[in-house]
Design a protein around this motif. Structure first.
Motif: not given
Ligand code: CU
Ligand code: CU
Lengths: 360, 562
Positions: A154, A193-195, A210-212, A233, A235, B158-161, B251-252, B254-255, B257-258, B261
């Motif tokens: 962030q 953290d976020v996208d 993107i996380p993960n 994006q 954020c 959008y996740a994870p915000l 996401a933290q 393991g979820g 964010p995609i 979307m």
């Protein structure tokens, strides 16, 4: 960067990147239109992150494709809009008339024609697009490629060079990639953290962090210089001040930069007091200065802070006054940045700044 | 004009407007189940929010007029663009289109009301409360953390915000709940419209004789039914993530964010068509009447609309070209997206062919519709540009995209909503809107629109991303942004003129009569405003243009229609 000089440069470099070359010629004539119109508006050609002056292969491929698409859509626009204008002028009612015009309910032949033509256009557009998608996305990665891991945080960027053992922030240094000496840079994109989204228009389109979900993109800038971009994006609060600076160096400049970054932090006894305050305050929980007790990873690595031209992801120039103001209260440049104001007095801050100024 | 040739019964005596005390009058609107009153409620509600979200847009444009402006704080800016987007889509676009559907579908198919009048009222009030809930966040959004206000995560959220970790407080909850509540309202109306068109058509009105307006509203309702569902599901998952420790998007833990979307855009892309198909519906009524010709290629228009409905369900990931899909995935969505261009092209050509050979009267409704055709053409072409995935890697999330979708949402949809209001206002109120004010409104709005949104394309090409509360002065975007902002003010003035026209003409407008435009669909055979029961005698139709048949007994449509 739509100056005439650059346009010329575009025309020259469009050819060797291959693909679509026959179309390119027509297309580049088309490019004169926006290129001539835009300087009127672009007051700062050298710092405008324009998509119209590509300087690396992926950006070139995209630009060439976009001119081709512009040509086709432009042709459609002028023919259909022309028809509309004609209809408006030719068939507008003049005066009152009692009887209605002849009623026409449709015509299979005509309707078939204007179904088939769009279908053909779609086929052509689709095939050209698919070619470029595969060419850019699935380009084989050469051995000589430089790897950089980009981690979005962030409101700032972390850059790690795993093979070189370098960690830095917000200002990315990469070597120029010439035909004689191709050295593309491959970015591995992660998020803490976020996208976020990494976008330096002159070097490539954007790719999200993107996380993960690790992503990859590459660029092979063919001209040295400084290229600007920013997070694309949304954020959070300071998304607007998550700027990117990419320095494309000559091989010599790049080697010198790498060597400097690989050195541990300067330890200057003259600023021992500042260093001591820095190390006893919470700074160390968030920042790293290699070779000291500061090993935090929440904020940018400060080991070679003074090798950077800006601080806080481009929000301010890296000057002693700005460093002072930033430590006193980060909100002055970046309200909402994730570094707290530490309630230090002016003297302490001066000493910290004196210390930071030695971190070349 | 041709009133006397129509078999219109004068309103029955008890339908005569009587003077009633205002409390009773208010009460009658609150408890009404009449489709016309509910339709008007929807429309008035939407126009109110149009002004609110328009004001938000103006604040945004003031902030962006110059670099490094401090007109609003970054936090407030984020709230402004989130609320502007959410309001325009959910509290303006959807309600106003359902308002028109509510008012007009029963009248056009010769029915006396919707299939489920009480469901209809229930749906409206759900939607209305959804809107209130969203705006209540401004006072109620202070969560336990003393943080937050109006929702501020973007209308795409959008996740994870949106996770608790990044957005504490309750503003995101208000956002999710508001959309769930108004979403259920929308579903109710969609079901109602489908049932109405399938079961309440008057004698002789086969599906292929329905006015195209009704066809499109039917298709929109089907599309709504399919797409609101994933949105509602996603909102519920988001709330589970936030409060019950679910890990769908977080996401933290393991979820993904995609996944958000995908859910959002499976709703979000067809949503564009939910909004734009009613704009087509309006064009399909207005263009023929003012060109004095039958719509060209009715069966093709129906087929194209159904085609758009299906194709639009397969294109959502063109909003995700930059998230790192495989090259094959990207290629698929390029193709499906480009294919939407085919039925859309057919429609534009059919409108042109309808005008071709006609005697076009450029009254205000037709002015707006003509501008619509032009702007929709351009919007479609920039859409093609964005469907070219590599180019989208550059243009995505830039001001070019903002320009493109405002061309659709304003240049096409809002223009046609204005056309529709000028066209049907006389039916609903019995009075004509002022043509003079209407022309001022049209030209000012047209000029303002083009100043703002044409320029936005260029600033996008120069690399300006969306959602930024300010920008650096050295980026070459200064002049362009100033121009964009000035255009915003011109549009604002035009909209205020329009609002004034609505009020002024309600009191002072010229009496409209039943059929001021010499039109051909059944609603024009009723008195203006129509009585509660719509038709004293159930109409019987033999063609798509029943009033044409009546006005031209020697040359009726049913002899020629295919
Ligand atoms: Cu970011
Ligand atoms: Cu879409």
């Amino acid at each position: 960067m739509p100056s005439l000089e650059n346009l010329e440069w575009n025309l020259r470099t469009l050819e060797p990147t291959g693909g679509l070359s026959s179309l390119r010629l027509t297309a580049s004539i088309f490019s004169v239109l926006p290129a001539l119109a835009l300087p009127v508006f672009a007051q700062h050609p050298e710092t405008t992150p324009t998509t119209l002056a590509p300087l690396s292969t992926p950006a070139h491929e995209i630009f060439g494709l976009s001119l081709f698409v512009l040509l086709i859509t432009g042709a459609i626009f002028f023919s259909v809009a022309g028809l509309l204008v004609y209809v408006i002028i030719r068939y507008r009612a003049r005066g009152e008339s009692e009887h209605e015009p002849a009623q026409v309910y449709g015509s299979v032949q005509v309707e078939l024609a204007w179904t088939v033509i769009p279908v053909l256009i779609v086929v052509v557009l689709f095939l050209t697009t698919a070619r470029i998608i595969f060419a850019v996305q699935d380009a084989p990665k050469p051995k000589s490629a430089l790897d950089v891991t980009v981690i979005g945080h962030q409101f700032w960027w972390e850059f790690r060079y795993p093979k070189l053992g370098i960690v830095t922030a917000n200002e990315l240094h990469i070597p120029v990639s010439t035909h004689q000496r191709p050295e593309p840079t491959y970015l591995r994109l992660l998020s803490a953290d976020v996208d976020h989204s990494f976008w330096v228009p002159q070097l490539n389109g954007k790719t999200d962090l993107i996380p993960n979900h690790p992503n990859e993109m590459w660029m092979d800038p063919q001209r040295t210089g400084l290229y600007l971009g920013q997070c694309a994006q949304f954020c959070g609060v300071e998304h607007a001040k998550m700027l990117i600076r990419v320095y494309v160096d000559t091989p010599e400049q790049f080697t010198a930069w790498v060597q400097n970054q690989q050195r541990p932090a300067v330890d200057d006894a003259a600023v021992a007091q500042g260093r001591q305050i820095f190390e006893t305050e919470a700074c160390v929980n968030c920042h790293t200065v290699s070779g000291t007790a500061a090993r935090g990873t929440v904020g940018p690595d400060l080991t070679h802070l003074m090798s950077r031209a800006t601080i806080a992801a481009g929000a301010a120039l890296n000057t002693p006054e700005n460093l002072h103001a930033w430590i006193q209260n980060p909100n002055t440049f970046k309200p909402g940045a994730l570094m707290p104001a530490m309630q230090l007095d002016d003297k302490q801050i001066d000493q910290i700044v004196a210390y930071l100024l030695t971190l070349h | 004009m041709a009133d006397q040739t129509l078999p219109i019964s004068a309103p029955l005596p008890e339908a005569e407007a009587q003077r009633v005390p205002w409390l009773e009058w208010m009460h009658s609107w609150v408890v009404t189940v009449d489709h016309k009153k509910l339709g008007l409620l929807y429309i008035v509600y939407a126009i109110f929010f149009l002004l609110v979200a328009g004001a938000e847009a103006i604040l945004i444009r003031i902030q962006l007029a110059w670099p490094d402006m401090h007109f609003v704080s970054p936090e407030v800016y984020d709230e402004l663009f989130t609320m502007h987007g959410t309001t325009m889509v959910f509290l303006v676009g959807m309600p106003i289109l359902f308002g028109f559907a509510n008012y007009l579908v029963p009248l056009m198919i010769g029915a006396r009301d919707m299939a489920f009048p009480r469901l209809n009222a229930f749906s409206f009030w759900l939607t209305a409360f959804g809107g209130l809930l969203l705006y209540f966040s401004i006072v109620g959004g202070f969560g336990l953390y003393g943080m937050g206000n109006a929702p501020d995560v973007g209308w795409w959220a959008y996740a994870p915000l949106t996770a608790k970790a990044f957005t504490p407080g309750h503003n995101t909850d208000y956002w999710a709940l508001a959309l769930i509540v108004s979403g259920f309202g929308t579903l109710g109306t969609a079901i109602n419209i489908i049932a109405t068109t399938f079961s309440l058509r008057c004698k002789g009105m086969t599906l292929m004789r329905m006015p195209l307006f009704v066809w499109l509203m039917l298709i929109v309702s089907v599309l709504t039914l399919v797409t609101i569902t994933p949105l509602t599901a996603a909102q519920i998952m988001l709330l589970i993530d936030r409060y019950l420790g679910g890990h769908f998007f977080d996401a933290q833990a393991g979820g993904s964010p995609i996944v958000w979307m995908h859910f959002f855009w499976i709703f979000g892309h067809p949503e564009v068509y939910v909004l734009v198909l009613p704009a087509f519906a309006i064009a399909n009524e207005v263009i023929p009447v003012f060109s004095r010709k039958a719509i060209f290629g009715y069966p093709a228009m129906v087929a194209a609309s159904v085609g758009i409905c299906f194709i639009s369900l397969t294109v959502w990931a063109h909003h995700m070209f930059t998230v790192g899909m495989t090259s094959v995935g990207n290629t698929f969505f390029v193709l499906s997206t480009m294919m939407v261009g085919i039925p859309t092209g057919i429609k534009i050509f059919n409108w042109l062919a309808t005008m071709w050979g006609g005697r076009i009267r450029f009254a205000t409704p037709m002015l707006f519709c003509t501008a619509f055709v032009f702007q929709f053409l351009l919007a479609g072409l920039t859409g093609i540009m964005l469907s070219v995935a590599p180019w989208d890697w550059q243009l995505h999330n830039s001001y070019f995209v903002i320009a493109h979708f405002h061309y659709v949402l304003v240049g096409a949809i809002v223009f046609n909503i204005f056309a529709a209001i000028y066209y049907w206002y006389p039916k609903a109120t019995g009075r004509m809107l002022s043509e003079t004010l209407g022309k001022w409104h049209f030209w000012l709005f047209l000029i303002g629109f083009h100043i703002t949104f044409d320029t936005m394309h260029f600033v996008g090409l120069l690399g300006m991303p969306r959602s930024i509360y300010t920008y650096e002065p050295d980026r070459g975007w200064n002049t362009l942004n100033l121009i964009i902002s000035m255009g915003g003010f011109v549009q604002a003035i035009a909209v205020l003129l329009f609002a004034w026209n609505l009020i002024y003409s309600y009191v002072r407008g010229r009496a409209a009569g039943n059929d001021p435009w010499d039109a051909w669909t059944l609603e024009w055979s009723t008195p203006s405003p129509p009585p509660a029961y719509n038709f004293a005698i159930d109409p019987v139709v033999r063609s798509r243009r029943p009033l044409w048949d009546l006005k031209h007994p020697h040359d009726p449509d049913w002899k020629y229609e295919r």
